[in-house]
Design a protein around this motif. Structure first.
Motif, PDB file in Angstrom:
ATOM      1  N   VAL A 172      24.713  -7.929 -39.407  1.00 22.64           N
ATOM      2  CA  VAL A 172      23.627  -7.385 -40.222  1.00 22.64           C
ATOM      3  C   VAL A 172      24.244  -6.337 -41.130  1.00 22.64           C
ATOM      4  N   ARG A 173      23.914  -6.375 -42.401  1.00 17.75           N
ATOM      5  CA  ARG A 173      24.403  -5.365 -43.336  1.00 17.75           C
ATOM      6  C   ARG A 173      23.275  -4.370 -43.576  1.00 17.75           C
ATOM      7  N   LEU A 174      23.547  -3.113 -43.265  1.00 16.87           N
ATOM      8  CA  LEU A 174      22.518  -2.076 -43.301  1.00 16.87           C
ATOM      9  C   LEU A 174      22.873  -1.036 -44.350  1.00 16.87           C
ATOM     10  N   VAL A 175      21.907  -0.714 -45.207  1.00 18.30           N
ATOM     11  CA  VAL A 175      22.079   0.301 -46.242  1.00 18.30           C
ATOM     12  C   VAL A 175      21.230   1.512 -45.863  1.00 18.30           C
ATOM     13  N   VAL A 176      21.879   2.664 -45.691  1.00 17.80           N
ATOM     14  CA  VAL A 176      21.199   3.869 -45.194  1.00 17.80           C
ATOM     15  C   VAL A 176      20.901   4.832 -46.335  1.00 17.80           C
ATOM     16  N   PHE A 177      19.687   5.349 -46.338  1.00 21.64           N
ATOM     17  CA  PHE A 177      19.268   6.391 -47.277  1.00 21.64           C
ATOM     18  C   PHE A 177      18.799   7.597 -46.464  1.00 21.64           C
ATOM     19  N   ASP A 178      19.373   8.758 -46.753  1.00 18.09           N
ATOM     20  CA  ASP A 178      19.014   9.977 -46.025  1.00 18.09           C
ATOM     21  C   ASP A 178      18.949  11.130 -47.025  1.00 18.09           C
ATOM     22  N   ALA A 179      18.520  12.300 -46.551  1.00 14.65           N
ATOM     23  CA  ALA A 179      18.486  13.523 -47.357  1.00 14.65           C
ATOM     24  C   ALA A 179      17.670  13.346 -48.637  1.00 14.65           C
ATOM     25  N   LEU A 180      16.557  12.647 -48.552  1.00 15.12           N
ATOM     26  CA  LEU A 180      15.743  12.428 -49.744  1.00 15.12           C
ATOM     27  C   LEU A 180      15.060  13.700 -50.223  1.00 15.12           C
ATOM     28  N   ASP A 181      15.041  14.746 -49.386  1.00 15.94           N
ATOM     29  CA  ASP A 181      14.495  16.021 -49.859  1.00 15.94           C
ATOM     30  C   ASP A 181      15.461  16.727 -50.801  1.00 15.94           C
ATOM     31  N   ARG A 182      16.629  16.126 -51.040  1.00 13.37           N
ATOM     32  CA  ARG A 182      17.589  16.671 -52.000  1.00 13.37           C
ATOM     33  C   ARG A 182      17.569  15.931 -53.339  1.00 13.37           C
ATOM     34  N   LEU A 183      16.652  15.004 -53.494  1.00 13.41           N
ATOM     35  CA  LEU A 183      16.635  14.215 -54.717  1.00 13.41           C
ATOM     36  C   LEU A 183      16.364  15.062 -55.945  1.00 13.41           C
ATOM     37  N   HIS A 184      15.401  15.970 -55.839  1.00  9.49           N
ATOM     38  CA  HIS A 184      15.036  16.795 -56.993  1.00  9.49           C
ATOM     39  C   HIS A 184      14.159  17.943 -56.504  1.00  9.49           C
ATOM     40  N   PRO A 185      14.322  19.152 -57.069  1.00  6.80           N
ATOM     41  CA  PRO A 185      13.468  20.267 -56.635  1.00  6.80           C
ATOM     42  C   PRO A 185      12.007  20.091 -56.991  1.00  6.80           C
ATOM     43  N   ASP A 186      11.716  19.320 -58.041  1.00  6.47           N
ATOM     44  CA  ASP A 186      10.335  19.063 -58.418  1.00  6.47           C
ATOM     45  C   ASP A 186       9.759  17.993 -57.503  1.00  6.47           C
ATOM     46  N   ARG A 187       8.700  18.333 -56.787  1.00  2.00           N
ATOM     47  CA  ARG A 187       8.169  17.442 -55.767  1.00  2.00           C
ATOM     48  C   ARG A 187       7.702  16.103 -56.337  1.00  2.00           C
ATOM     49  N   ALA A 188       6.992  16.132 -57.430  1.00  5.58           N
ATOM     50  CA  ALA A 188       6.469  14.896 -58.006  1.00  5.58           C
ATOM     51  C   ALA A 188       7.603  13.963 -58.407  1.00  5.58           C
ATOM     52  N   LEU A 189       8.656  14.531 -59.005  1.00  3.48           N
ATOM     53  CA  LEU A 189       9.780  13.703 -59.425  1.00  3.48           C
ATOM     54  C   LEU A 189      10.572  13.202 -58.229  1.00  3.48           C
ATOM     55  N   ALA A 190      10.711  14.041 -57.199  1.00  2.48           N
ATOM     56  CA  ALA A 190      11.413  13.608 -55.993  1.00  2.48           C
ATOM     57  C   ALA A 190      10.698  12.431 -55.343  1.00  2.48           C
ATOM     58  N   GLU A 191       9.382  12.507 -55.271  1.00  3.45           N
ATOM     59  CA  GLU A 191       8.623  11.413 -54.661  1.00  3.45           C
ATOM     60  C   GLU A 191       8.633  10.172 -55.539  1.00  3.45           C
ATOM     61  N   HIS A 192       8.667  10.365 -56.860  1.00  5.26           N
ATOM     62  CA  HIS A 192       8.792   9.235 -57.778  1.00  5.26           C
ATOM     63  C   HIS A 192      10.116   8.520 -57.539  1.00  5.26           C
ATOM     64  N   VAL A 215      15.512   3.965 -44.236  1.00  6.13           N
ATOM     65  CA  VAL A 215      15.154   5.118 -45.050  1.00  6.13           C
ATOM     66  C   VAL A 215      14.673   6.239 -44.135  1.00  6.13           C
ATOM     67  N   PHE A 216      15.471   7.298 -44.013  1.00  4.52           N
ATOM     68  CA  PHE A 216      15.093   8.465 -43.223  1.00  4.52           C
ATOM     69  C   PHE A 216      14.348   9.438 -44.135  1.00  4.52           C
ATOM     70  N   ILE A 217      13.117   9.771 -43.774  1.00  3.22           N
ATOM     71  CA  ILE A 217      12.283  10.528 -44.710  1.00  3.22           C
ATOM     72  C   ILE A 217      11.267  11.378 -43.947  1.00  3.22           C
ATOM     73  N   ARG A 218      10.944  12.551 -44.521  1.00  6.30           N
ATOM     74  CA  ARG A 218       9.901  13.398 -43.944  1.00  6.30           C
ATOM     75  C   ARG A 218       8.537  12.732 -44.150  1.00  6.30           C
ATOM     76  N   PRO A 219       7.614  12.887 -43.192  1.00  9.74           N
ATOM     77  CA  PRO A 219       6.295  12.250 -43.338  1.00  9.74           C
ATOM     78  C   PRO A 219       5.564  12.666 -44.598  1.00  9.74           C
TER      79      PRO A 219
END
Length: 499
Positions: A172-192, A215-219
């Motif tokens: 199985v090939r697994l692609v991991v995504f973590d630290a999504l709270d570091r995507l952008h300081p602006d919340r709307a853009l980070a969630e986009h 995808v590891f992500i905060r609720p």
């Protein structure tokens, strides 16, 4: 019941050394011997569990690392009896550690500013991580996204090739995504941006059988990111078969939360410290076993039976928080007072509270007949570790709570809004966002509504920092109240501010 093979001094030495070693590590440096596999986390490692929800400190980054580390992944496969994990080839598409094949925070801001669609961006990131030569050979993310857009059939062809290769190799090939709270300081853009990650995970689940994303992500971020997922697919992506929660507590047969995982972690750390005291601790339970990695595995009762764990913990601190049961029980005290408003307890504050209690016992009760004094547990729960953990993950929370210092709880929400207005909180939150833009290392996502105080307050309620009483007034769990210097009759006395 465990026999007393260690003296009080030896128990204190073992507690001090084992807790110090554990607290000196993080998700990126945890050795195999310290790796603990709570039963409540098993579902998070299923290949089909695309979305893994977890608040700050619950283990998202640890499992993101463990899945990419062959040694840690092999341990998890054995412990959870999941042989498929050993036939999993994992790559990281986005995480905490800088990588040349991951977009930086600055690049993400630039790409988003140029109108790049999140799904196209993260498709390019995922395929680059998987090793598509045409993408890996390009120098910038702008070029990689542009190549994918100009070759609309490339994604399907690449996925088909990877699927065929994985089938042939039975992997199985697994692609991991973590630290999504570091995507952008602006919340709307980070969630986009995060919505694109979810859409990539959804595409792999729908179109392949051997390629998966995790995808590891905060609720709270998940709620916002799902708005960018097709409405008909949201339920599929968050269903029980496609998502999992990281938790350190489980419901017992009466529906109450039991904290056997936390105490299982404590005893695992004590039994796996490389010292004579640890060997003596294990000797009291002859059914400890050593696995292929060299880790010592606790007996099932010690790792997961609350009654057995309570008996062992009683040898360390006594049974009661006083002279009898009216003052409460030591085993349940820690978890009770370390909970946030949502009932969440995380490992690091739990271990820090014990380390603080040990230090306080040595200072105030050096001749006590047990390694820990029950009064020292009261100091432990007010050490501020959970508030510090939350601050590291969401710096805006402390800024929002600082104007409330010195107030008495419960408090009316109108009074909170007034205190925020006097402190010009919205301006301070804007300054924090600007600092994060100029300093990529501080690029933590801020609140969703920094200038709307009623909605900002709701974010704190949803984060478990505040709660509402039946009267409508706001309250705060002691794990935060003592750290942020708010008063309330009957609360735990504050002994330390937020670090």
């Amino acid at each position: 019941m465990m026999s007393r093979t260690l003296s009080v001094a030896e128990h204190r030495t073992l507690l001090r050394d084992a807790l110090s070693a554990a607290l000196a590590t993080d998700a990126r440096s945890l050795p195999v011997s310290m790796m603990y596999t709570p039963g409540t986390h098993r579902a998070a490692l299923y290949a089909d569990s695309t979305v893994v929800r977890g608040t700050a400190g619950q283990g998202k980054s640890f499992w993101a690392r463990a899945l990419t580390d062959p040694r840690l992944r092999a341990v998890a496969a054995r412990e959870y009896r999941m042989p498929r994990l050993e036939r999993t080839d994992t790559v990281t598409a986005f995480g905490e550690d800088p990588d040349p094949f991951q977009p930086s925070a600055g690049e993400l801001r630039a790409l988003a500013g140029w109108g790049v669609q999140p799904t196209a961006l993260w498709s390019a990131v995922a395929l680059t991580a998987l090793g598509v030569p045409n993408l890996a050979g390009l120098r910038t993310w702008t070029e990689r996204v542009d190549w994918l857009v100009r070759n609309p059939g490339a994604t399907d062809r690449c996925l088909a090739e990877f699927e065929s290769a994985a089938r042939s190799a039975d992997t199985v090939r697994l692609v991991v995504f973590d630290a999504l709270d570091r995507l952008h300081p602006d919340r709307a853009l980070a969630e986009h941006l995060a919505s694109g990650v979810l859409n990539v995970g959804l595409a792999l689940s729908r179109r392949t059988t051997r390629l998966r994303a995790k995808v590891f992500i905060r609720p709270d971020m998940l709620d916002g990111a799902l708005t960018g997922v097709p409405r008909a697919e949201r339920a599929f992506l968050t269903s029980g078969n496609r998502s999992a929660d990281l938790s350190w507590g489980r419901a017992d047969y009466l529906g109450r939360t039991a904290w056997t995982e936390l105490y299982g972690l404590l005893f695992h750390l004590l039994g796996n410290h490389g010292s004579a005291e640890a060997a003596a601790f294990r000797a009291a339970w002859p059914t400890w076993e050593q696995d292929g990695s060299g880790r010592f595995l606790a007996p099932a009762a010690l790792g997961g039976d609350a009654k057995t764990q309570e008996e062992v913990f009683t040898t360390l601190v006594g049974r009661y928080m006083g002279i009898n049961a009216r003052q409460g029980f030591t085993y349940s005290y820690l978890a009770c007072y370390l909970q946030d408003a949502l009932g969440t307890v995380t490992p690091r504050p739990f271990l820090t509270a014990l380390a603080t209690a040990l230090e306080t016992t040595g200072r105030d009760h050096p001749d006590h007949d047990r390694p820990l004094h029950h009064n020292s547990l009261r100091h432990g729960v007010s050490c501020g570790a959970r508030a510090a953990e939350l601050h590291q993950a969401q710096p805006w929370v402390r800024i929002a709570l600082e104007p409330l210092a010195g107030q008495q709880l419960p408090i009316w929400e109108e009074d909170v809004w007034d205190l925020w207005a006097r402190a010009a909180l919205s301006d301070r939150l804007q300054e924090l966002a600007q600092q994060a833009v100029t300093d990529p290392g501080r690029a933590r996502t801020g609140p969703r509504h920094p200038a709307n105080y009623p909605l900002l307050l709701e974010e704190l309620v949803h984060a478990g920092v505040l709660s509402r009483r039946t009267s409508g007034q706001l309250d705060m769990p002691d794990v935060y109240r003592t750290a942020f210097r708010l008063g309330r009759r009957g609360g735990v006395r504050r002994t330390a501010p937020v670090a």
